[in-house]
Design a protein around this motif. Structure first.
Motif: not given
Length: 226
Positions: A9, A15, A183, A193
């Motif tokens: 991430i 992202y 994502i 996430i």
């Protein structure tokens, strides 16, 4: 813990940008909905407090209807029902803002009504003795005291409603929850996430609480602490 890959991430600029943009959109719509909802709530609370014929009953019905139906149902009705009925089309964010404003207004109106009821008749009688018009006594005398008395409740309700705004992603708004879902659909790191989303929402909630506390200190310097 070794299987967790948060770096997928934070090492991806796309992202990070999506999360930052989503957080900004969530905050902006929450603040906008809170302001518009509060203004409408003041009107609803005033109408009910002064028992304006017909309007008071309509305001009470409106508040009860909104408070007893799910936000997501209201969101879908505003986003897809109203455009069909009235023949217009707005951007998704505008539909979300309208739905949030409507939802906020009902909860805020009930809190303000309780605050106004707690003041007693003496405040209004004192304003009448000074010759103030009814609307001016409400704006200058009753409303500030009601808001000050119920500020903690308004504060808590605002934070709670902010935490429910993730459902605006269901109508296509690219908010923080939408960014997280996008994502997740790309890298399939669901735990990472959603843990990241939890942290961001927590930090935003604490930020809102801090700002609201500062706003309280600025607006209600006259309030006597007992």
């Amino acid at each position: 813990m070794s299987s967790l890959r948060f770096f997928e991430i934070y090492r991806n600029p796309e992202y990070l940008w999506l999360l930052a943009k989503g957080a900004l959109i969530s905050a902006a719509l929450t603040i906008g909905g809170g302001i518009l909802g509060f203004l409408l709530a003041v009107l609803l609370a005033a109408v009910r407090h002064y028992r304006v014929p017909v309007l008071a009953q309509l305001a009470a019905a409106y508040v009860e209807f909104i408070r007893n139906t799910p936000l997501i149902v209201q969101m879908f009705f505003v986003a897809f029902g109203l455009p069909l009925l009235l023949g217009y089309q707005w951007p998704f964010w505008a539909h979300a803002l309208l739905a949030l404003s409507i939802n906020f207004s009902a909860y805020f109106a009930e809190i303000l009504r309780a605050g106004l009821a707690s003041l007693g008749a003496g405040q209004t009688e004192a304003a009448d003795a000074l010759g103030l018009p009814r609307w001016l006594s409400f704006v200058k005398v009753c409303l500030p005291q009601a808001v000050a008395a119920m500020y903690p409740s308004l504060n808590s309700q605002f934070i709670f409603l902010f935490l429910t705004t993730g459902i605006i992603s269901e109508i296509g708004v690219t908010d923080l929850t939408w960014a997280g879902l996008f994502i997740d659909s790309r890298n399939f790191r669901s735990f990472e996430i959603f843990f990241t989303l939890t942290v961001i929402y927590l930090l935003m909630s604490l930020g809102f609480k801090t700002l609201l506390a500062l706003l309280h200190d600025r607006l209600f310097k006259w309030k006597v602490v007992r």
